[in-house]
Motif scaffolding. Structure first.
Motif, PDB file in Angstrom:
ATOM      1  N   GLU A 248      18.181  12.517 -30.286  1.00 13.80           N
ATOM      2  CA  GLU A 248      16.920  13.225 -30.526  1.00 13.80           C
ATOM      3  C   GLU A 248      16.618  13.386 -32.011  1.00 13.80           C
ATOM      4  OE1 GLU A 248      14.695  14.088 -28.449  1.00 13.80           O
ATOM      5  OE2 GLU A 248      15.725  13.865 -26.526  1.00 13.80           O
TER       6      GLU A 248
ATOM      7  N   HIS B   2      19.614  22.502 -22.093  1.00 11.44           N
ATOM      8  CA  HIS B   2      19.398  23.844 -21.541  1.00 11.44           C
ATOM      9  C   HIS B   2      20.344  24.871 -22.168  1.00 11.44           C
ATOM     10  CE1 HIS B   2      16.839  21.916 -18.570  1.00 11.44           C
ATOM     11  NE2 HIS B   2      17.838  21.113 -18.241  1.00 11.44           N
TER      12      HIS B   2
ATOM     13  N   THR C 203      23.587  13.885 -27.934  1.00 14.01           N
ATOM     14  CA  THR C 203      22.197  14.256 -27.670  1.00 14.01           C
ATOM     15  C   THR C 203      21.445  14.494 -28.975  1.00 14.01           C
ATOM     16  OG1 THR C 203      22.856  15.288 -25.581  1.00 14.01           O
ATOM     17  CG2 THR C 203      20.688  15.869 -26.446  1.00 14.01           C
TER      18      THR C 203
ATOM     19  N   GLU D 185      16.795  21.882 -25.807  1.00 11.81           N
ATOM     20  CA  GLU D 185      15.951  21.880 -24.611  1.00 11.81           C
ATOM     21  C   GLU D 185      16.518  20.933 -23.553  1.00 11.81           C
ATOM     22  OE1 GLU D 185      12.009  20.903 -25.788  1.00 11.81           O
ATOM     23  OE2 GLU D 185      11.709  22.741 -26.956  1.00 11.81           O
ATOM     24  N   ARG D 186      16.942  19.752 -23.963  1.00 16.47           N
ATOM     25  CA  ARG D 186      17.497  18.786 -23.011  1.00 16.47           C
ATOM     26  C   ARG D 186      18.759  19.300 -22.339  1.00 16.47           C
ATOM     27  NH1 ARG D 186      18.177  12.796 -25.290  1.00 16.47           N
ATOM     28  NH2 ARG D 186      19.747  12.887 -23.627  1.00 16.47           N
TER      29      ARG D 186
ATOM     30  N   ARG E 207      15.016  19.961 -29.865  1.00  9.97           N
ATOM     31  CA  ARG E 207      14.832  19.099 -28.688  1.00  9.97           C
ATOM     32  C   ARG E 207      16.151  18.879 -27.953  1.00  9.97           C
ATOM     33  NH1 ARG E 207      11.327  16.221 -32.249  1.00  9.97           N
ATOM     34  NH2 ARG E 207      12.953  14.636 -32.620  1.00  9.97           N
ATOM     35  N   ALA E 208      17.232  18.760 -28.701  1.00  6.55           N
ATOM     36  CA  ALA E 208      18.544  18.600 -28.071  1.00  6.55           C
ATOM     37  C   ALA E 208      18.890  19.840 -27.246  1.00  6.55           C
ATOM     38  CB  ALA E 208      19.616  18.349 -29.127  1.00  6.55           C
TER      39      ALA E 208
END
Length: 300
Positions: free
Chosen positions: A15, A26, A11, A23-24, A20-21
């Motif tokens: 990204e 969680h 991830t 967030e993806r 951002r990773a």
């Protein structure tokens, strides 16, 4: 390296940003940083260049690991999904669309799917070669067997099921009809059928490129609405069309000749579905593609 660590690394590699990773996935950003640091310590080298605060970059070691792990991770997820679906004993109706003989070439996959999920009703329908995306987008199909690349953001592409060679269909009286083969450069001397459908440019380019390898434009002629229209237009000598290598066996016509295109790359076929469709039956069908038997080329 545990499965979650692989997911975190891939991830971040996609990204190129820890935030951002996180967030993806969680999770917290410190959890991402900790996982990457642990991986780097185990491997003995840095996976990411962190000199840019806004965005990280893969190191040569990171690029190699990403390339090696992507296929492994995809295969592992497919295996796990297959096991989950079998364990759940899923049921329902799944509608699949394919074009002509291509549906016959995936019979082994369909048989495997039916064996694994006997409570699922698989409805198999024909789709128009000239307009293959519309019934999928309208929800008339759950899955379509399409040639690649599709190149549409709203369509998800699954595993490749098989490949086909390419032939050029032309009138039996065409000057090229007696040739043992033709080349992509020969396309510049011909006029190909055209269409008005919402087929993507990458899909059209696969069979009917817009330019020859040397850059010559390839002419488009009469507009057709389906495969039968194509055959009629080809037979009367108005235009030609490229087709999958199975066409001569399944669509013999006394007024149509099929000539191999010797330098055309093989056509890849794959299952495709709407990107926002979460139907588990779709993934069950995709999981039925056996990597050991998939990606085979038809000899027809």
């Amino acid at each position: 390296m545990e499965l979650r660590d692989i997911e975190i690394f891939l991830t971040v590699a996609e990204e190129l940003h820890f935030g951002r990773a996180a967030e993806r996935l969680h999770v917290s950003q410190p959890r991402i940083s900790q996982a990457i640091s642990q991986q780097e310590r185990r491997l003995g080298g840095e996976l990411f260049d962190r000199s840019n605060r806004r965005q990280v970059h893969l190191t040569p070691l990171g690029r190699q690991l990403r390339d090696d792990l992507q296929l492994v991770y995809a295969d592992l997820n497919t295996s796990l999904e297959r096991a989950r679906l079998i364990a759940r004993g899923i049921s329902g109706v799944l509608t699949l669309g394919s074009m002509g003989p291509q549906g016959l070439l995936i019979q082994g996959i369909l048989d495997r799917f039916r064996t694994q999920h006997p409570d699922v009703q698989l409805v198999h329908r024909e789709i128009n070669t000239v307009d293959p995306l519309t019934p999928l987008r309208k929800g008339e199909l759950d899955v379509a067997l399409l040639w690649l690349p599709v190149g549409e953001p709203d369509i998800t592409i699954g595993p490749v099921t098989h490949t086909s060679s390419v032939v050029l269909a032309m009138s039996a009286s065409h000057p090229y009809a007696d040739r043992a083969s033709v080349t992509l450069e020969d396309f510049g001397d011909l006029t190909f059928i055209a269409h008005r459908s919402a087929i993507s440019a990458p899909m059209e380019e696969t069979f009917h490129p817009f330019h020859t390898p040397s850059g010559r434009p390839i002419a488009r002629g009469p507009i057709v609405s389906d495969w039968e229209d194509e055959l009629k237009t080809i037979g009367d000598g108005t235009a030609v069309a490229a087709a999958a290598g199975e066409a001569p066996r399944y669509y013999p016509r006394p007024n149509v000749a099929y000539v191999p295109v010797r330098d055309a790359p093989p056509i890849q076929w794959a299952f495709a579905w709407r990107a926002n469709d979460t139907n588990p039956l779709i993934h069950a069908l995709a999981a039925a593609v056996d990597p050991a038997t998939g990606n085979t080329q038809s000899t027809d």
